[in-house]
Scaffold this active site. Structure first.
Site, PDB file in Angstrom:
ATOM      1  N   GLY A  41      16.622   3.609  18.654  1.00 51.50           N
ATOM      2  CA  GLY A  41      16.213   4.101  17.342  1.00 51.50           C
ATOM      3  C   GLY A  41      15.948   5.587  17.381  1.00 51.50           C
ATOM      4  O   GLY A  41      15.400   6.106  18.366  1.00 51.50           O
ATOM      5  N   GLY A  46      11.414   6.915  16.942  1.00 49.77           N
ATOM      6  CA  GLY A  46      12.315   7.041  18.081  1.00 49.77           C
ATOM      7  C   GLY A  46      12.599   8.484  18.448  1.00 49.77           C
ATOM      8  O   GLY A  46      12.537   8.861  19.625  1.00 49.77           O
ATOM      9  N   HIS A 267       7.203  -2.600  -3.425  1.00 46.38           N
ATOM     10  CA  HIS A 267       6.801  -1.308  -3.975  1.00 46.38           C
ATOM     11  C   HIS A 267       6.856  -1.349  -5.496  1.00 46.38           C
ATOM     12  O   HIS A 267       7.847  -1.788  -6.059  1.00 46.38           O
ATOM     13  CB  HIS A 267       7.734  -0.226  -3.433  1.00 46.38           C
ATOM     14  CG  HIS A 267       7.225   1.157  -3.648  1.00 46.38           C
ATOM     15  ND1 HIS A 267       7.137   1.714  -4.896  1.00 46.38           N
ATOM     16  CD2 HIS A 267       6.775   2.098  -2.780  1.00 46.38           C
ATOM     17  CE1 HIS A 267       6.656   2.950  -4.776  1.00 46.38           C
ATOM     18  NE2 HIS A 267       6.425   3.201  -3.512  1.00 46.38           N
ATOM     19  N   SER A 285       9.393   7.530  -5.969  1.00 50.98           N
ATOM     20  CA  SER A 285       8.239   7.717  -5.091  1.00 50.98           C
ATOM     21  C   SER A 285       6.892   7.452  -5.768  1.00 50.98           C
ATOM     22  O   SER A 285       6.681   7.767  -6.931  1.00 50.98           O
ATOM     23  CB  SER A 285       8.238   9.149  -4.577  1.00 50.98           C
ATOM     24  OG  SER A 285       6.984   9.451  -4.035  1.00 50.98           O
ATOM     25  N   ARG A 331      -0.366  -0.354  -3.689  1.00 50.05           N
ATOM     26  CA  ARG A 331       0.932  -0.868  -4.122  1.00 50.05           C
ATOM     27  C   ARG A 331       0.922  -2.350  -4.467  1.00 50.05           C
ATOM     28  O   ARG A 331       1.535  -2.767  -5.447  1.00 50.05           O
ATOM     29  CB  ARG A 331       1.945  -0.648  -3.002  1.00 50.05           C
ATOM     30  CG  ARG A 331       2.189   0.798  -2.803  1.00 50.05           C
ATOM     31  CD  ARG A 331       3.116   1.052  -1.676  1.00 50.05           C
ATOM     32  NE  ARG A 331       3.390   2.488  -1.680  1.00 50.05           N
ATOM     33  CZ  ARG A 331       4.088   3.109  -0.746  1.00 50.05           C
ATOM     34  NH1 ARG A 331       4.580   2.438   0.261  1.00 50.05           N
ATOM     35  NH2 ARG A 331       4.297   4.395  -0.837  1.00 50.05           N
ATOM     36  N   GLU A 447       7.869   1.362  12.316  1.00 46.47           N
ATOM     37  CA  GLU A 447       7.863   0.200  11.426  1.00 46.47           C
ATOM     38  C   GLU A 447       8.202  -1.087  12.183  1.00 46.47           C
ATOM     39  O   GLU A 447       7.876  -2.185  11.725  1.00 46.47           O
ATOM     40  CB  GLU A 447       8.839   0.429  10.257  1.00 46.47           C
ATOM     41  CG  GLU A 447       8.657  -0.576   9.132  1.00 46.47           C
ATOM     42  CD  GLU A 447       9.505  -0.293   7.892  1.00 46.47           C
ATOM     43  OE1 GLU A 447       9.943   0.859   7.698  1.00 46.47           O
ATOM     44  OE2 GLU A 447       9.724  -1.237   7.110  1.00 46.47           O
ATOM     45  N   ARG A 457       0.456  -1.686   3.308  1.00 45.92           N
ATOM     46  CA  ARG A 457       0.426  -0.309   3.782  1.00 45.92           C
ATOM     47  C   ARG A 457       0.148   0.640   2.630  1.00 45.92           C
ATOM     48  O   ARG A 457       0.720   0.505   1.555  1.00 45.92           O
ATOM     49  CB  ARG A 457       1.769   0.057   4.415  1.00 45.92           C
ATOM     50  CG  ARG A 457       1.864   1.505   4.820  1.00 45.92           C
ATOM     51  CD  ARG A 457       3.122   1.805   5.572  1.00 45.92           C
ATOM     52  NE  ARG A 457       4.312   1.770   4.750  1.00 45.92           N
ATOM     53  CZ  ARG A 457       4.689   2.749   3.919  1.00 45.92           C
ATOM     54  NH1 ARG A 457       3.956   3.821   3.778  1.00 45.92           N
ATOM     55  NH2 ARG A 457       5.801   2.632   3.217  1.00 45.92           N
ATOM     56  N   LEU A 463       5.112   7.249   7.612  1.00 43.18           N
ATOM     57  CA  LEU A 463       5.605   8.445   8.300  1.00 43.18           C
ATOM     58  C   LEU A 463       4.562   8.881   9.321  1.00 43.18           C
ATOM     59  O   LEU A 463       4.872   9.243  10.457  1.00 43.18           O
ATOM     60  CB  LEU A 463       5.878   9.554   7.290  1.00 43.18           C
ATOM     61  CG  LEU A 463       6.905   9.219   6.203  1.00 43.18           C
ATOM     62  CD1 LEU A 463       7.117  10.413   5.279  1.00 43.18           C
ATOM     63  CD2 LEU A 463       8.236   8.808   6.824  1.00 43.18           C
TER      64      LEU A 463
END
Ligand SMILES: Cc1cc2nc3c(=O)[nH]c(=O)nc-3n(C[C@H](O)[C@H](O)[C@H](O)COP(=O)(O)OP(=O)(O)OC[C@H]3O[C@@H](n4cnc5c(N)ncnc54)[C@H](O)[C@@H]3O)c2cc1C
Ligand code: SF4
Ligand code: FES
Lengths: 659, 252
Positions: A41, A46, A267, A285, A331, A447, A457, A463
């Site tokens: 990854g 990664g 989401h 977003s 969310r 993830e 989350r 991130l």
């Protein structure tokens, strides 16, 4: 006795990581040169891990299935990354970020991991800025912040609506630097198909060169899976088309327990499905909820256009139900509220499965501010609108453009139509504090692991976690293992374990070609996705889950009898790649339903209809379910549950409220 | 299956591998909806091919939202098709008319050899980046992110250059197959930031040397790249890179 040892260090919460770092065994530079690490990854987790381990002196190989490391799915993240910098002086701190994350995750994450995450968050921003990531700034030259859901401070750093792109390109540049120095060997267009265990430890992988189709054996003293999430089990999701579970799933079948597989994040703000040709869904977003207000008409089945509905006939249902957090509730809460309104007949658009996200007030508000700063005292309505539009464009321009391209509607004039969609998977391979799975020497980062987000989350935290794991956690924790491996010589890939793993991988490929059935891989994938969305999606119940399990089993049998894979194995063959991935999704889907069935409480994104309060909010059952469900694969689609009890020593566990 | 009313004739480049010759093959497609993306139209076609027992068309794609840079189709003589500012995956069928004939080819450049059908090898871009498209800062070496204030205009300009998705449309459209727009975007981004200034000289020299070695052509300022770039990367970046290159050569 439980087979799970989370290896949480002793001591007070705030000191665990500091103490760990100063006491963990080190590997001296000469030994590092002979230790090989495979990183599967090249996303945030990664790329940051591979680059950092190489800087430290390890020999690294890094794999990705795209044509370049830069295209890993992290590139698509839009809104931002959290860090407890408190640059806004609004009361943020490591503790508050830790608290928000545990609460946001509905008390189903491990305190020690989350505290560590919060405490390295600030270093991430420093590292990214130092490596040339152009994060958004204020006129004074300082970094800018915005708010995300589930918090009351501004701690989200961003680069327009392309934060993931900029962070990944930063990590990628560090990775390419090591490639140039010869310390990382980059294997793009390679897909990992299995892990190789020798004497109880993970010692390598089998990967397919996607251009030649050849299977390859790679040895490593340790293997890091940084292979992202499995949201594509639902077919339609905001994930990239190639995102898959294969690496994690194959590791699971070879001994790595799978943690909380049913914890998926739906989401709230995505562009609604437009037809059955749809191949993926596009996220708008969460940062838009800073300025956009969500509403539906107060009247059921209202057919008027959005602009024709007067203010007093609009129901800003999030502001109504959750006055303290309003449009910025987490969310899971926002998604369920949208579903509730649509199911009750208040949805908008042709499908009636959408709600409005409206920027009218924001445009007016920003218009006023900008007029004042420009010294215009009696602005015309036109001027106000233009000014407001300019500010909104600067903040979210690329998202508005994306919306217009997809829907053909101009969101500066009409409110956006949005609906929830599958986005992220909190579940993943179970890991201990060191990020090691239940297979010694096999780690999971980003993830792909289950660790930090509990049952839900918070926005801008994935991130953060990916980069925390890769830049700041694994470089220390891998030492605990590799310091004991310094006398292990590189094992020849002629070892029987490698030979057998390669043979097994080949057998699956041969079997797929031999079926010569009548239906495409996508046909099965779409069917699986529909079962998962209908019965293991935003709301789940016992009956539906039991049906889903039976349906998935039947679909899996049909797949292995009737799938059609054309072309040959010895060439670039995207259909073969898809077939292998869908085969794994067909197993994972069942486990997700089994896990969802087992957890008869509601928590975070996992909503069991049987477990809700009178107001329809999720009802947790802490006495029964304050644990991580880690599933062991017993072969032939049989699973055994292991429980890691979650102990809350610092935070007082309580029913979550955003009212 | 699909609910639309567009019927189209597609002429698509088919090539078994880099060793074999390719050719355009004609495929009719029916009932295409204007709401489909161009790649979803390809999904429909591939589904048809599979049903007929013919091998589907290989093409690169992943995010399908214009950010990963993987999709790469040369549509009616233009990289990413007729619409400005979008990638192939963001192009929607409403940009075409019922009855249209659409020719789809891979990127063509010596430095981007065809792998199969519409898939090409763009690893030359990675090799250029590995020669200098970075700041040499090891993990853990960073100071506080607000220690060096950066004027917003510089940060914004660096961001605009950094928005390049590495798709290669600029190379595909250039008659010289020049990679100047791509390379200059990275050089500009780093030249505009204080953190990037330290290595500026070596960076531009090494990256340009690698670009030449990969077999990309020279820039003759036709400006086609800027027009076809889906991310609006500006020609100013090339001018900035030329200045950086000039200064670097004077210094050494
Ligand atoms: C549209 C979108 C927007 C988002 N926005 C935000 C946001 O604003 N803020 C936030 O915090 N989070 C956001 N997220 C979530 C976040 O982007 C991801 O969780 C995160 O980037 C995952 O990073 P990763 O490194 O774990 O995996 P990824 O970036 O998914 O990388 C996976 C890597 O593994 C490789 N791989 C996978 N399988 C194999 C295999 N079998 N063999 C070889 N290689 C393999 C891939 O090639 C790739 O390199 C968003 C997600 C989406 C979908
Ligand atoms: S400069 Fe534009 S066209 Fe060239 S690679 Fe970057 S984004 Fe693509
Ligand atoms: S598929 Fe990612 S940019 Fe088109």
């Amino acid at each position: 006795m439980s087979k799970l040892d989370s290896k949480i260090p002793e001591g007070a919460l705030e000191q665990k990581w500091e103490k760990y770092k100063s006491s963990v065994a080190l590997v001296n530079p000469a030994n590092k040169r002979s230790l090989e690490v495979l990183v599967v990854g090249s996303g945030l987790a990664g790329a940051s891990a591979a680059a950092t381990l190489a800087e430290m002196g390890y020999k690294v190989k890094c794999f990705c299935f795209q044509d370049s490391a830069r295209r890993a799915h992290s590139i698509a993240a839009q809104g931002g990354i959290n860090a407890a910098k408190n640059y806004q002086n609004d009361g943020d701190s490591t503790y508050r970020l830790f608290y928000d994350t545990i609460k946001g995750g509905d008390y189903r994450a491990r305190e020690a991991n989350v505290y560590r995450l919060a405490s390295v968050s600030a270093n991430i921003i420093d590292q990214c800025v130092a490596s040339g990531v152009p994060l958004a700034r204020e006129y004074g030259g300082m970094l800018s912040n915005r708010s995300f859901g589930g918090t009351q401070v501004q701690r989200t750093f961003y680069a327009a609506g392309q934060t993931g792109q900029q962070l990944l390109l930063g990590a990628y540049s560090g990775l390419q630097r090591q490639v140039g120095l010869g310390t990382v060997e980059m294997m793009s267009r390679h897909e990992m198909l299995d892990i190789v265990n020798i004497d109880g430890k993970c010692r390598g992988i089998i990967a397919r060169d996607l251009i030649s189709g050849k299977l390859e054996r790679h040895f490593g003293h340790a293997v890091l899976l940084c292979t992202g999430g499995y949201g594509n089990v639902f077919y339609l999701s905001t994930n990239a088309m190639g995102s898959n579970v294969t690496a994690a799933w194959k590791a699971h079948k070879k001994g790595a327990f799978f943690g909380n597989p049913c914890f998926t994040q739906i989401h709230p703000t995505c562009i609604p499905v437009s037809g059955d040709h749809q191949s993926k869904l596009t996220l708008m977003s969460e940062s838009l909820r800073n300025d956009g207000r969500i509403w539906v008409p107060k009247k059921q089945g209202d057919t008027r256009k959005a602009n024709e509905i007067p203010e007093e006939e609009r129901d800003y249902y999030l502001e109504r139900r959750y006055p303290a957090f309003g449009n910025l509730v987490p969310r899971d809460v926002a998604s369920r509220a949208a579903k509730e309104r649509c199911d009750a007949g208040y949805g908008v658009g042709t499908s009636k499965m959408a709600v409005y996200l409206d920027f009218k007030s924001a445009i007016a508000r920003y218009g006023h501010t900008k007029a004042v700063t420009q010294g215009i005292h009696n602005p015309t309505a036109e001027q106000l609108k233009d000014f407001g539009k300019q500010v909104v464009e600067e903040k979210y321009g690329n998202l508005f453009e994306m919306y217009e391209q997809i829907t053909g509607e101009n969101p500066y004039q009409l409110p956006m139509r949005i609906y929830p969609a599958v986005h992220y998977t909190m579940g993943g391979l179970w890991v201990d504090y060191n990020l090691m799975t239940t297979v010694p020497g096999l780690y999971a980062l980003g993830e792909a692991n289950f660790s930090d987000h509990g049952a839900n989350r918070l926005g801008a935290s994935a991130l953060m976690q990916g980069l925390a794991d890769g830049y700041f956690v694994i470089p220390y924790t891998i030492g605990a293992y590799l310091s004991k491996e310094i006398s292990t010589k590189a094992i020849s890939t002629d070892h029987e374990a490698f030979v057998k793993a390669e043979k097994d991988a080949q057998a699956i490929i041969d079997r797929l070609f031999a079926i010569k059935g009548t239906k495409s891989v996508d046909h099965f994938h779409k069917k699986l996705g529909k079962i998962m969305w209908d019965k293991c999606g935003m709301a789940r119940n016992e009956k539906g889950l039991k049906e889903a399990i039976a349906e998935i089993r039947a679909l899996r049998d049909e797949f292995w009898k009737d799938v059609r894979v054309l072309g040959s194995p010895n060439e670039l063959n995207p259909e073969l790649e898809k077939a292998g991935r869908v085969a794994d999704f067909l197993e994972l889907g069942e486990l997700m339903c089994i896990d969802a069935l087992n957890r008869s409480e509601s928590c975070g994104g996992h909503f069991r209809e049987e477990s809700q309060t009178e107001e329809g909010e999720a009802l947790r059952k802490d006495d029964e379910f304050a644990y991580v469900a880690a599933w062991e694969n017993k072969g032939d689609n049989n699973y055994e549950i292991h429980k890691e009890e979650l102990k809350f020593e610092v935070i007082k566990i309580s029913q979550r409220s955003y009212k | 299956m699909s609910h639309g009313n567009m019927n189209l004739t597609l002429k698509i480049w088919r090539q078994k591998s880099d060793k074999e010759k390719g050719k355009l093959v004609t495929y009719p497609v029916q009932d295409i909806s204007p709401d489909m993306s161009f790649l979803e139209m390809f999904d429909v076609l591939n589904e048809q091919l599979i049903t007929k027992g013919e091998e589907p068309i290989a093409f690169d794609h992943d995010c399908r939202e214009g950010i990963c840079g993987m999709c790469s189709m040369f549509i009616n003589g233009r990289p990413h098709g007729p619409k400005r500012g979008v990638t192939t995956c963001q192009l929607h069928m409403r940009s075409f008319k019922n009855g249209d004939t659409i020719v789809v080819e891979p990127w063509r450049a010596a430095a981007f050899p065809v792998i199969k059908d519409l898939t090409v090898d763009r690893s030359a871009f990675d090799r250029i980046i590995s020669k200098g498209g970075f700041i040499s800062v090891n993990t853990g070496n960073a100071q506080d992110a607000n220690n060096i204030p950066i004027p917003k205009t510089d940060a914004d300009a660096a961001f605009n250059a950094a928005a390049c998705i590495g798709c290669g449309a600029c190379v595909a459209t250039c008659k010289n197959s020049s990679a100047m727009l791509f390379v200059s975007a990275k050089i500009s981004q780093l030249a505009l930031l204080p953190q990037g200034k330290v290595e500026a000289t070596a960076r531009v020299k090494n990256m340009v040397a690698q670009m030449d070695e990969e077999g990309f052509g020279n820039c003759t300022n036709t400006g086609a790249c800027e027009i076809e770039c889906p991310k609006g990367i500006s020609l100013e970046n090339i001018a900035r890179m030329n200045r950086e290159f000039y200064v670097a050569n004077i210094k050494s």
